[in-house]
Enzyme design. Structure first.
Site, PDB file in Angstrom:
ATOM      1  N   LYS A 111      48.748 -16.299 -84.722  1.00 57.99           N
ATOM      2  CA  LYS A 111      48.396 -15.001 -84.139  1.00 57.99           C
ATOM      3  C   LYS A 111      49.322 -13.885 -84.608  1.00 57.99           C
ATOM      4  CE  LYS A 111      45.469 -16.384 -80.474  1.00 57.99           C
ATOM      5  NZ  LYS A 111      44.926 -16.229 -79.157  1.00 57.99           N
ATOM      6  N   LYS A 215      38.680 -22.298 -86.498  1.00 55.17           N
ATOM      7  CA  LYS A 215      38.149 -22.463 -85.140  1.00 55.17           C
ATOM      8  C   LYS A 215      37.293 -21.251 -84.741  1.00 55.17           C
ATOM      9  CE  LYS A 215      41.138 -21.208 -81.544  1.00 55.17           C
ATOM     10  NZ  LYS A 215      40.709 -20.906 -80.188  1.00 55.17           N
ATOM     11  N   LYS A 218      37.392 -15.821 -80.224  1.00 60.43           N
ATOM     12  CA  LYS A 218      37.010 -14.510 -79.689  1.00 60.43           C
ATOM     13  C   LYS A 218      37.482 -13.398 -80.612  1.00 60.43           C
ATOM     14  CE  LYS A 218      38.199 -15.623 -74.885  1.00 60.43           C
ATOM     15  NZ  LYS A 218      39.590 -16.114 -74.949  1.00 60.43           N
TER      16      LYS A 218
END
Ligand code: AQP
Length: 354
Positions: A111, A215, A218
């Site tokens: 991230k 993956k 969102k």
């Protein structure tokens, strides 16, 4: 005492991965043990967030919980920011966890990306807040998708270090419970349980529709990469039609899916939605091209998701009801977490003067 805790971040579009990997698994557990399901809004601000939209997305995740079948008469449903014990325990755990542990977290590396110097301290400390979410209720079981496995291991490490560091005080204050798995490396009395992850079900890791090695997420900038719980039947059909695949027909055996991540992902989604095994899905579609398989998958996805989407839309239209569920849940959650934090303050030795 067994207790289940889990959470979902209100960070945007809830997708099929969140549903199959997490929310759908929350539902049966509410009948097996006391269950707490949280909308983790403090986690949602660890990356840049839209303050104007946060309340709406928090209600949407709550609506998804309710629409999936979580019953607020059985399980506690609330949003994290309303129970202050999460933040307080997270601070204490920041002082228990080691920098080296957090440095190893792959989700932070992914991230934060290349620009790590610019990531928030909150993003780095995300796993200690997650440990606090779970341990503020001394929860023993946490259903999550496969991507959260490492964070659950860290939660166990934090619990174990706290139990070890304060072993004598825990006994002196009479706050421990017998270690259910006596082990020479652990004290006989524990305050925090060593929580077990439940990474179960047929879809612990749903992959992006655009890239079978990533993956479904969102935060993926491409909306075509995921099936959102709010998508219409037309959106779902379009996204599955456009999903990346290879030119080969479907094989008859699992072996034939090797090195075909996109095909494997679509077969896995079909299996999870239909309740069939992957082997059964392949037996039904062996030798068929994607031009046959994709429409069947789209029909199945619409059949399974449309009732949830419809119920979510109905619930979101009545924010007063959702807020009442969250308010009641926050009160019930605080009633469990407050005494835990009282114990933790005593164990840590803080002077109590008010
Ligand atoms: N692709 C997935 N397959 C299976 N399970 C998944 N989960 C997330 N993605 C998949 C599970 O959903 C729960 C809630 O996730 P979260 O809100 O904590 O978000 P996340 O794990 O960081 O993943 P997202 O949804 O893709 O959000 P962003 O893009 O913000 O990172 C967890 O139990 C998770 O395992």
């Amino acid at each position: 005492q067994p207790r289940v805790f889990s959470g979902v971040q209100p960070t945007g579009n809830l997708h099929l991965g969140n549903y199959l990997g997490a929310i759908a698994n929350f539902v049966p557990l509410q009948d097996e043990m006391p269950a707490i399901y949280c909308v983790v809004d403090l986690h949602a601000i660890t990356a840049k967030h839209d303050a104007d939209g946060l309340a709406g997305v928090t209600r949407e995740v709550t609506a998804a919980y309710l629409a999936a079948g979580i019953d607020p008469a059985k399980a506690i449903i609330f949003n994290q920011s309303q129970v202050k014990e999460h933040a307080e325990l997270a601070w204490i755990f920041n002082c228990v966890a080691r920098m080296g542990w957090l440095n190893r977290m792959t989700q932070f590396k992914e991230k934060a990306g290349k620009n790590r110097e610019n990531a928030s301290v909150g993003l780095f400390a995300y796993p200690t807040l997650m440990a606090a979410d779970i341990l503020a209720y001394r929860a023993t079981h946490v259903p999550v998708g496969d991507d959260q496995k490492q964070h659950l291991e860290l939660t166990r490490d934090v619990a174990q270090k706290f139990n070890n560091d304060f072993a004598e005080r825990i006994v002196e204050l009479g706050l421990g419970v017998d270690n259910p798995n006596p082990n020479p490396e652990l004290p006989d009395q524990l305050y925090f349980p060593l929580t077990e992850p439940i990474i179960a079900g047929p879809a612990t890791r749903i992959m992006s529709l655009r890239d079978g090695t990533k993956k479904m997420s969102k935060s993926d900038p491409s909306d075509l990469s995921r099936i959102n719980l709010k998508d219409t039947a037309e959106d779902i059909a379009k996204k599955i039609r456009k999903a990346k695949t290879d030119p080969e027909p479907l094989p008859s055996e699992m072996e034939g899916l090797k090195d075909r991540p996109e095909a494997e992902n679509l077969v896995g989604i079909f299996a999870a939605l239909s309740g069939l095994s992957r082997e059964q899905v392949l037996a039904d579609f062996a030798g068929q091209p994607f031009s046959v398989f994709k429409p069947a998958l789209a029909d199945l996805a619409v059949e399974k998701l449309a009732p949830i989407t419809g119920e979510m839309n109905r619930l979101v239209a009545d924010p007063g009801h959702i807020d009442a569920v969250l308010r009641d849940g926050a009160e019930r959650a605080a009633a469990i977490a407050e005494p835990v934090l009282k114990d933790v303050r005593r164990i840590c030795g803080f002077l109590e003067c008010r």
